[in-house]
Design an enzyme around this catalytic site. Structure first.
Site, PDB file in Angstrom:
ATOM      1  N   ARG A 150       0.828  -1.212   0.000  1.00 55.69           N
ATOM      2  CA  ARG A 150       0.000   0.000   0.000  1.00 55.69           C
ATOM      3  C   ARG A 150       0.869   1.273   0.000  1.00 55.69           C
ATOM      4  NH1 ARG A 150      -5.171  -1.878   1.461  1.00 55.69           N
ATOM      5  NH2 ARG A 150      -5.936   0.013   0.496  1.00 55.69           N
ATOM      6  N   ASP A 203      -7.101  -1.413  -7.414  1.00 63.12           N
ATOM      7  CA  ASP A 203      -7.690  -2.047  -6.237  1.00 63.12           C
ATOM      8  C   ASP A 203      -8.099  -3.468  -6.564  1.00 63.12           C
ATOM      9  OD1 ASP A 203      -8.533  -1.069  -3.387  1.00 63.12           O
ATOM     10  OD2 ASP A 203     -10.050  -2.490  -4.036  1.00 63.12           O
TER      11      ASP A 203
END
Ligand code: CP3
Length: 342
Positions: free
Chosen positions: A25, A74
């Site tokens: 991330r 995502d």
């Protein structure tokens, strides 16, 4: 030719001067330059606009010089492409207004032509590769079928994913049919990403640890294994199963080139379970980035000593948290860049 191939070397188990480093991330909310883009465009616009996705992908590389980039996107673009509505609500997270719960719901789920439905991802990869200019490799990713299934059934994030588990145990046939559809889509998707230029792929099994070892085999690992089998001759595959330390032994001989580990297991134990046979990635507790830069540096040095500098990729044990100070990230990355074994 890549200028910095530490990451690919470590994946293949070749000797390196120091281990490579990246952070799960890393493209996201803790970065002020990401916040600037975030204020202007909503989440899926950021994902679907190749220029924006590429810019967000290279932001952390520019600032910190990690040894690999991960494409901004995502895991939930997969259900979206399968005709399941996914919203990203600020302050709440993913929300799927029409979760799949019945055989009738399942009929509405498509296996899409990914090259068409997710063409924007492939375009983002091409723009990102140009921006990276061969500096560092680019990682593509997907959620594991089980982790994507969790959201598709539950309809939102959860601490227990009780409805997803209920579906597995009360309607196993439905669960397996949906998991297979997600798997088939994911295989086609990752193949297209590799064709578009990613240098390696990571499968995020973020909710694998929700399952008992036996159920993990049935509802998660058997589908991940299908993905590895389909991809392993095309690109290096990394599997990260949060909470899945109990499956490390089995994963070692799966065809994956590297395994991600979280901080619930010591480096020594992880090496022991994988018999020193495979590259490991991890496993710094993300909340440990709240420690002082000095403490972070000494902890990272110790972590590398414990895993060993070869067959190792420095990373966190899960994604970076949004409120981590930038100087602490710098300390984490610099500790690796300056690493020397005594
Ligand atoms: O690693 C990277 O920097 C690449 C980008 C990336 C994102 N999501 C961007 C994102 C990656 C690899 C993911 C994977 C992902 N998405 C996972 C698996 C990894 C993990 O952390 O467990 C999961 C479970 C999701 C689903 C998801 N997307 C959630 C639960 C949320 C909301 C809360 C959160 O973690 O941020 C998202 C939104 C999301 N995906 C954001 C980003 C940067 C934040 C959105 C925002 O800026 O408001």
């Amino acid at each position: 030719m890549l200028k910095n191939d530490l990451f690919l070397k470590a994946l293949k188990g070749e000797k390196v001067s120091r281990p490579p480093v990246w952070m799960m991330r890393q493209a996201g909310r803790y970065l002020p330059e990401y916040q600037v883009i975030r204020k202007k465009y909503d989440f899926f616009t950021r994902c679907q606009t190749p220029e924006l996705a590429a810019e967000i992908t290279v932001q952390p590389i520019r600032r910190f010089g990690m040894d690999a980039a991960i494409l901004f996107s995502d895991i939930l673009v997969i259900p979206q492409a399968m005709n399941i509505e996914v919203q990203m609500q600020p302050g709440f997270g993913p929300y799927l207004p029409n979760p799949i719960r019945t055989p009738k719901d399942l009929e509405t789920v498509n296996i899409p032509d990914v090259e068409e439905e997710l063409d924007y991802v492939m375009q983002a990869i091409k723009v990102t590769k140009e921006k990276l200019a061969q500096e560092v490799p680019l990682i593509g990713f997907a959620g594991s079928p089980w982790t994507v299934f969790c959201y598709v059934i539950q309809g939102q994030g959860s601490k227990t994913f009780n409805l997803a588990k209920k579906c597995c145990f009360s309607q196993p046939q439905l669960a397996h049919q949906l998991l297979q559809k997600i798997t088939d889509t994911t295989i086609a998707y990752l193949k297209a990403k590799i064709k578009a230029g990613v240098d390696a792929v990571q499968i995020f099994d973020s909710w694998g640890g929700m399952l008992s070892p036996t159920d993990y085999q049935e509802f998660s690992w058997s589908y991940i294994q299908q993905i590895i089998d389909a991809l392993k001759d095309l690109a290096p595959v990394i599997v990260f199963a949060k909470g899945g330390w109990y499956a490390l032994e089995k994963m070692t001989n799966s065809g994956a080139l590297a395994l991600g580990v979280d901080w619930m297991i010591s480096p020594q134990k992880a090496r022991q379970l994988t018999q020193n046979k495979i590259t490991l990635q991890g496993n710094f507790d993300p909340t440990r980035l709240y420690s002082s830069p000095k403490k972070i540096k000494s902890m990272v040095k110790k972590m590398i000593d414990e895993f060993g500098k070869d067959q190792y990729i420095v990373n966190l044990g899960h994604g970076i948290l949004p409120d981590i100070p930038l100087e602490n990230v710098t300390a984490f990355i610099e500790a690796v860049q300056q690493y020397k074994s005594e």
